[in-house]
Structure formats: C-alpha cells, structure tokens
Design an enzyme around this catalytic site. Structure first.
Site, PDB file in Angstrom:
ATOM      1  N   LYS A 133       6.223  -8.847 -70.136  1.00 28.62           N
ATOM      2  CA  LYS A 133       5.928  -7.396 -70.257  1.00 28.62           C
ATOM      3  C   LYS A 133       5.970  -6.996 -71.729  1.00 28.62           C
ATOM      4  O   LYS A 133       5.077  -6.304 -72.219  1.00 28.62           O
ATOM      5  CB  LYS A 133       6.967  -6.602 -69.497  1.00 28.62           C
ATOM      6  CG  LYS A 133       7.016  -5.121 -69.857  1.00 28.62           C
ATOM      7  CD  LYS A 133       8.050  -4.325 -69.097  1.00 28.62           C
ATOM      8  CE  LYS A 133       9.411  -4.367 -69.685  1.00 28.62           C
ATOM      9  NZ  LYS A 133       9.643  -3.423 -70.809  1.00 28.62           N
ATOM     10  N   ASN A 134       6.986  -7.465 -72.452  1.00 31.29           N
ATOM     11  CA  ASN A 134       7.190  -6.992 -73.823  1.00 31.29           C
ATOM     12  C   ASN A 134       6.278  -7.664 -74.826  1.00 31.29           C
ATOM     13  O   ASN A 134       6.326  -7.361 -76.014  1.00 31.29           O
ATOM     14  CB  ASN A 134       8.651  -7.142 -74.220  1.00 31.29           C
ATOM     15  CG  ASN A 134       9.519  -6.171 -73.427  1.00 31.29           C
ATOM     16  OD1 ASN A 134       9.000  -5.249 -72.805  1.00 31.29           O
ATOM     17  ND2 ASN A 134      10.807  -6.409 -73.404  1.00 31.29           N
ATOM     18  N   CYS A 153      16.019   7.613 -73.464  1.00 27.74           N
ATOM     19  CA  CYS A 153      15.714   7.112 -72.114  1.00 27.74           C
ATOM     20  C   CYS A 153      17.049   6.670 -71.516  1.00 27.74           C
ATOM     21  O   CYS A 153      18.110   7.024 -71.993  1.00 27.74           O
ATOM     22  CB  CYS A 153      14.722   5.956 -72.192  1.00 27.74           C
ATOM     23  SG  CYS A 153      15.454   4.487 -72.870  1.00 27.74           S
ATOM     24  N   ARG A 183      16.999   5.842 -78.475  1.00 30.30           N
ATOM     25  CA  ARG A 183      15.702   5.220 -78.817  1.00 30.30           C
ATOM     26  C   ARG A 183      14.991   5.977 -79.950  1.00 30.30           C
ATOM     27  O   ARG A 183      13.870   6.447 -79.812  1.00 30.30           O
ATOM     28  CB  ARG A 183      14.806   5.143 -77.572  1.00 30.30           C
ATOM     29  CG  ARG A 183      15.434   4.508 -76.359  1.00 30.30           C
ATOM     30  CD  ARG A 183      15.852   3.067 -76.522  1.00 30.30           C
ATOM     31  NE  ARG A 183      14.757   2.137 -76.635  1.00 30.30           N
ATOM     32  CZ  ARG A 183      14.150   1.581 -75.590  1.00 30.30           C
ATOM     33  NH1 ARG A 183      14.498   1.923 -74.389  1.00 30.30           N
ATOM     34  NH2 ARG A 183      13.181   0.712 -75.753  1.00 30.30           N
ATOM     35  N   ASP A 225      18.335  -7.506 -73.065  1.00 32.21           N
ATOM     36  CA  ASP A 225      17.694  -7.277 -71.766  1.00 32.21           C
ATOM     37  C   ASP A 225      18.289  -8.163 -70.674  1.00 32.21           C
ATOM     38  O   ASP A 225      18.082  -7.890 -69.492  1.00 32.21           O
ATOM     39  CB  ASP A 225      16.182  -7.527 -71.853  1.00 32.21           C
ATOM     40  CG  ASP A 225      15.514  -6.530 -72.775  1.00 32.21           C
ATOM     41  OD1 ASP A 225      14.375  -6.791 -73.195  1.00 32.21           O
ATOM     42  OD2 ASP A 225      16.145  -5.513 -73.096  1.00 32.21           O
ATOM     43  N   ARG A 273       8.731  -1.418 -63.176  1.00 33.74           N
ATOM     44  CA  ARG A 273       8.249  -1.359 -64.574  1.00 33.74           C
ATOM     45  C   ARG A 273       8.196  -2.754 -65.192  1.00 33.74           C
ATOM     46  O   ARG A 273       7.380  -3.028 -66.065  1.00 33.74           O
ATOM     47  CB  ARG A 273       9.169  -0.481 -65.421  1.00 33.74           C
ATOM     48  CG  ARG A 273       9.046   1.005 -65.186  1.00 33.74           C
ATOM     49  CD  ARG A 273       9.806   1.774 -66.250  1.00 33.74           C
ATOM     50  NE  ARG A 273       9.582   1.186 -67.553  1.00 33.74           N
ATOM     51  CZ  ARG A 273      10.564   0.884 -68.419  1.00 33.74           C
ATOM     52  NH1 ARG A 273      11.828   1.129 -68.111  1.00 33.74           N
ATOM     53  NH2 ARG A 273      10.292   0.340 -69.590  1.00 33.74           N
TER      54      ARG A 273
HETATM   55  C1  EPZ Z   1      12.022  -3.689 -77.441  1.00 33.15           C
HETATM   56  O1  EPZ Z   1      12.389  -2.314 -77.471  1.00 33.15           O
HETATM   57  C2  EPZ Z   1      11.873  -4.028 -75.966  1.00 33.15           C
HETATM   58  N1  EPZ Z   1      10.826  -3.200 -75.363  1.00 33.15           N
HETATM   59  C3  EPZ Z   1      13.195  -3.764 -75.247  1.00 33.15           C
HETATM   60  O2  EPZ Z   1      13.042  -4.177 -73.884  1.00 33.15           O
HETATM   61  C4  EPZ Z   1      14.284  -4.632 -75.890  1.00 33.15           C
HETATM   62  O3  EPZ Z   1      15.515  -4.355 -75.286  1.00 33.15           O
HETATM   63  C5  EPZ Z   1      14.350  -4.311 -77.397  1.00 33.15           C
HETATM   64  O4  EPZ Z   1      13.058  -4.503 -78.005  1.00 33.15           O
HETATM   65  C6  EPZ Z   1      15.353  -5.189 -78.116  1.00 33.15           C
HETATM   66  O5  EPZ Z   1      15.007  -6.533 -77.949  1.00 33.15           O
HETATM   67  C7  EPZ Z   1       9.532  -3.545 -75.561  1.00 33.15           C
HETATM   68  O6  EPZ Z   1       9.220  -4.509 -76.241  1.00 33.15           O
HETATM   69  C8  EPZ Z   1       8.507  -2.681 -74.878  1.00 33.15           C
HETATM   70  P1  EPZ Z   1      14.198  -2.037 -81.011  1.00 33.15           P
HETATM   71  P2  EPZ Z   1      12.394  -1.507 -78.894  1.00 33.15           P
HETATM   72  O7  EPZ Z   1      13.305  -1.164 -81.800  1.00 33.15           O
HETATM   73  O8  EPZ Z   1      11.273  -1.987 -79.727  1.00 33.15           O
HETATM   74  C9  EPZ Z   1      17.270   1.071 -82.822  1.00 33.15           C
HETATM   75  C10 EPZ Z   1      13.212  -3.982 -71.538  1.00 33.15           C
HETATM   76  O9  EPZ Z   1      14.166  -3.843 -70.750  1.00 33.15           O
HETATM   77  N2  EPZ Z   1      16.114   1.674 -83.498  1.00 33.15           N
HETATM   78  O10 EPZ Z   1      14.360  -3.468 -81.408  1.00 33.15           O
HETATM   79  O11 EPZ Z   1      12.472  -0.064 -78.596  1.00 33.15           O
HETATM   80  C11 EPZ Z   1      17.219   1.318 -81.310  1.00 33.15           C
HETATM   81  O12 EPZ Z   1      17.736   2.594 -80.997  1.00 33.15           O
HETATM   82  C12 EPZ Z   1      13.177  -3.191 -72.838  1.00 33.15           C
HETATM   83  O13 EPZ Z   1      12.237  -4.760 -71.348  1.00 33.15           O
HETATM   84  C13 EPZ Z   1      16.332   2.681 -84.440  1.00 33.15           C
HETATM   85  O14 EPZ Z   1      17.463   3.064 -84.698  1.00 33.15           O
HETATM   86  O15 EPZ Z   1      13.768  -2.007 -79.482  1.00 33.15           O
HETATM   87  C14 EPZ Z   1      18.064   0.211 -80.760  1.00 33.15           C
HETATM   88  O16 EPZ Z   1      19.423   0.587 -80.845  1.00 33.15           O
HETATM   89  C15 EPZ Z   1      14.392  -2.286 -73.003  1.00 33.15           C
HETATM   90  N3  EPZ Z   1      15.262   3.251 -85.040  1.00 33.15           N
HETATM   91  C16 EPZ Z   1      17.792  -0.947 -81.722  1.00 33.15           C
HETATM   92  O17 EPZ Z   1      17.223  -0.364 -82.908  1.00 33.15           O
HETATM   93  C17 EPZ Z   1      13.986   2.849 -84.768  1.00 33.15           C
HETATM   94  O18 EPZ Z   1      13.036   3.403 -85.387  1.00 33.15           O
HETATM   95  C18 EPZ Z   1      16.800  -1.972 -81.172  1.00 33.15           C
HETATM   96  O19 EPZ Z   1      15.626  -1.292 -80.913  1.00 33.15           O
HETATM   97  C19 EPZ Z   1      13.786   1.817 -83.822  1.00 33.15           C
HETATM   98  C20 EPZ Z   1      14.862   1.247 -83.198  1.00 33.15           C
END
Ligand code: EPZ
Length: 436
Positions: free
Chosen positions: A23-24, A117, A122, A307, A399
């Site tokens: 998915k990701n 969410c 996020r 995850d 999802r």
């Molecule tokens: C991706 O989310 C995945 N989703 C998530 O999978 C996964 O848990 C995550 O990466 C971490 O591996 C998709 O790929 C669609 P991040 P993403 O940006 O990109 C903080 C699932 O269950 N952050 O690496 O949103 C954020 O709040 C989903 O399949 C900021 O602070 O994750 C988090 O604490 C859930 N500012 C951390 O970084 C930003 O601008 C990691 O977020 C962006 C992120």
C-alpha cells in the site's frame, strides 16, 4: 453500511498464501504517474480503499485512470488539475503525497492541511519547508494550503530534521523535473522510497542513492510513461506472520522480499518462532509456548517498523514474560491497547512506552478497530482468544489489507465478515421493540 469481522479463536493456521503489493508504495507511485507524459501501467496494486482514493484523486486532477484486477492504468498526458478537494483529502490523509507532483507539473497546488488522524497529529511542516526551498510561495486560509511557483521549481539541498517517508517522497516528486539538481540529506530509507525511485527512473528520471539517507536527483525535462510492478507489502507479511505465531501455526508467505522484513523476523524469532527465509518466501513455524520478546523499539527503516508495532503487540500479549514497547515514530499509536485489554491482555501504557505482561490466554469479546494496524492486532488476538471476537470499525482494516478474512480462512482460521451488520442489528432492535 457497516460490516463486522467475527473470529472464533483457537484454530491453528497452516498452509501458504501470497502477500499483497505494498500500500505504502502504490500510493506515491500513483502520485508520480501524474508527472508522466504518457500511460503508466502499475502491476501488483492491492485492492484497498486507500488505492481507490488515490485513483479518485488522479481522475479529479484530469487523468484517465482505471483498475483491472491488480493492475492500474493511468494517463496524465492531458491532465492539468492542481487542487485536491476537501472531501478527497479527508478520504485519505496521505493524499499529501500528491503535493510534489502537482506543484512540479502545474506550478501551483491547493489542498487541505491533512490534519491529525488516529495515530497522531501528522504535521506536514517538513513537506511545506521543502516546497519553500524549491521556491514555492505558500499561504493558508480556512484550512486550505495554497502553493505557487509560477517560474517553476529550482533544484536545492534539503536537510530533513527527521527522515520522514512522505516528505522524502514529496521532495523526490518535486525534484525530478525541477531546474538543476537536488540533494536530500537525512532522507528516509524505507523500501517504498527505493520502489518510487525505481519507478521514476524507469520513466526517465535521474535519481541516485534512494534507499540510503543521501539521495541525489538531477532534474530532467520531462518523464515518459512506463510499466512497473510494485514491491510486496512488508507490513502485511509481518501481520500474517503474527497470526501464525499466536495460533501455534506453520505458514509459508510467498512473493515477499525477505530483506524488507528483517527487524520483524528477529523479534518473532526471539519469541521462539522458527523462521526460514527462501528467495521470495518466508516460512514461520510457531512454538507451543511463545517466549517474551524483551524490548521492541520502533525506528525508521531498517529498524523495527512502527506499522508492525500493533500486530506484534498482539503476539507479545501471549508471550510468557514481559515485552516492553517504545513507540518512537508516532505520538499516539497505542489506541489498540485498550481493545486488546478487553480481550484479556495485560498491557500498561506510560507515554511512548507500553509494558506487555504475557497472559496464558485471551478471551473473545466485542471490540472496535481504532485504526488500520490496531485493527489487524485485534484480528490476530481474536485468532487465539477462546470463544468469539467481534470486531467493528472494519473500514479501517480495508484501507490496508486486501481480503484479510479470505486469506486467513485459506490458512484455516474460523473468521468471517458479516455485511451491513449495523443495519441488521437496528432491524432486530426495531422488530423487538415493535413486538414483530
Ligand atoms: C508513512 O507515513 C506511512 N504511510 C505510514 O504508514 C508509516 O507509519 C510512516 O511512513 C512511517 O514509516 C504511507 O506511506 C502512506 P513520516 P508518513 O512522515 O509519511 C513526523 C500505515 O499504517 N512528521 O515518516 O506520514 C510525523 O508526525 C501508515 O500504513 C513531522 O513532524 O510518515 C511522525 O511522527 C501509518 N513533520 C514522523 O515524522 C512532517 O512534515 C514519521 O512520519 C512529516 C512527518
């Protein structure tokens, strides 16, 4: 229409299944199709509501987009939309991954701040900061974000304060056709980043170093369409391994990339599971009694994936001894704990730490999936629990997991999906009330 998943626990899982596409990986690859001049054919796309939402966004932007089985066809040649509606943003928060592609192609973008969410705030400050470094001007009004870069994006160096997966993807999508070169320092290293780079390079992009924390992109004039097969879903693989672990089962998972599940293999091996890796498959044989896993800390790849924290916690709930989880990625990713405790688990949460004391057995109950991975943890717990477990909130599970009940049935689980449960239940209440 609300569905329900009903699990009668105690059945040992045995046999083999193929694991769905990631998915990701599909989501950023579909966003990248918006940049290609010509048709893209994407194979191994799992049938998920998040993928449906991404296809809807592509159509909303003016693309021709359709699905035939596990293959999605996208032609963005004559598409120049630049805004994503509130409704579509609400349908899938990871729609923010379209930002880089839309801005690169049209010189502007309009979307809603995704907002929090189930698992945390996020924020997207890293995405916004990166677009500003490319030269975009950003304003916000009534929850809508307006990006403008009429002269086009200019290559730059971007240092990420956190190796954000989504921000790394958006930067890559903005950089591939920007003027000049871009380097990303402290980039995310997840396999989905490498898969996106493979897709883009197949379209004619020049990306080097994807999968490491230093990525270098030479901007090119334009990208052509291409054909691509998405990598397997390492989190779905981890989920089915956990299902086998709690049922003393023995399963083979085909069509996976073993290197992507190393951290989960090591934690489940610690609990006593016998795991054998072959070229594109993994086999897991669970012990009669699971041993404690010790400490599980979620980290950016190749560390233990956040995850997989909820599914593995459902296993830890049944290990003999204590397993301590530390959730270092998201600030609110323990919403499954209260539901696991309703099934008899003994878990205490203190901030980002969850201490899981294994119990001899869980017992079935009515529970609610709080989010996607929390939902899978409840299914796993239900497979082991005595009696019947009824899980609602199934839309969360849809999802990210394609046909999870069919796959588990194929492995011998007694699990079924009850359609439009809520309406039927109301019907019963109404009939009883009217004495019908
Ligand atoms: C991706 O989310 C995945 N989703 C998530 O999978 C996964 O848990 C995550 O990466 C971490 O591996 C998709 O790929 C669609 P991040 P993403 O940006 O990109 C903080 C699932 O269950 N952050 O690496 O949103 C954020 O709040 C989903 O399949 C900021 O602070 O994750 C988090 O604490 C859930 N500012 C951390 O970084 C930003 O601008 C990691 O977020 C962006 C992120």
């Amino acid at each position: 229409m609300k569905d329900l998943i009903e699990v009668a626990g105690g059945k040992r899982l045995w046999g083999e299944i193929s694991v769905q596409g990631a998915k990701n990986s599909v989501l950023p690859v579909l966003a990248a199709c918006y940049l290609a001049n010509g048709q893209c054919v994407i194979h191994n796309c799992p049938i998920l509501t998040d993928v449906d939402a991404a296809i809807k966004i592509l159509k909303y932007l003016g693309c021709k987009a359709s699905r035939q089985g596990h293959t999605v066809y996208v032609d963005a040649e004559n598409a120049y939309g630049y805004e994503i509606s509130e409704e579509l943003m609400h349908e899938m928060r990871s729609s923010v991954v379209f930002l880089g592609a839309i801005l690169a192609k049209t010189g502007k973008a309009e979307l809603s701040a995704p907002g929090g969410c189930d698992i945390g705030l996020r924020p997207i400050d890293l995405h916004i900061g990166a677009m500003e470094k490319f030269g975009a001007k950003i304003t916000e009004e009534h929850g809508r974000l307006y990006f403008e870069c009429p002269e086009g994006l200019k290559g730059t160096e971007i240092v990420l304060s956190f190796p954000s997966v989504g921000a790394t993807e958006n930067i890559m999508l903005a950089a591939v056709t920007a003027k000049g070169n871009t380097s990303i320092v402290n980039a995310a290293c997840e396999p989905e980043i490498s898969d996106l780079a493979d897709f883009l390079n197949r379209c004619g992009a020049k990306i080097h170093g994807a999968g490491s924390n230093a990525v270098f992109i030479e901007g090119v004039e334009k990208l052509s369409g291409c054909e691509h097969r998405v990598i397997p879903d390492r989190i779905a693989a981890a989920t089915y391994m956990c299902a086998a672990a709690v049922t003393k089962g023995q399963v083979v998972l085909k069509d996976i990339i073993p290197a992507h599940i190393g951290a989960v293999v090591s934690v489940l091996s610690e609990s006593g599971c016998d795991i054998a890796i072959r070229n594109h498959s993994v086999s897991l044989s669970a012990p009669p009694v699971l041993r404690k896993m010790g400490t599980v800390r979620t980290m950016p790849y190749p560390g233990f994936p956040t995850d997989a924290q909820a599914p593995v916690m459902a296993v830890a709930a049944l290990c003999s001894g204590t397993t301590v989880f530390t959730e270092n990625i998201f600030e609110n990713r323990y919403r499954h704990v209260s539901e696991l405790c309703r099934l008899g688990a003994n878990i205490k949460v203190e901030g980002r730490v969850a201490v899981t004391e294994g119990v001899k057995a869980l017992s079935g109950a009515a529970v609610t999936a709080p989010d996607l991975r929390g939902g899978s943890a409840l299914i796993i717990a239900g497979l082991s629990a005595g009696g019947t477990t009824k899980i609602d909130g199934v839309h969360h599970i849809d999802r990210g997991y394609e046909n999870i009940t069919d796959n588990l049935c194929q492995l011998g689980a007694d699990i079924k999906r009850i359609r439009d449960y809520e309406e039927r239940e109301c019907e019963t209440k109404k009939n009883t009330a009217s004495g019908a």
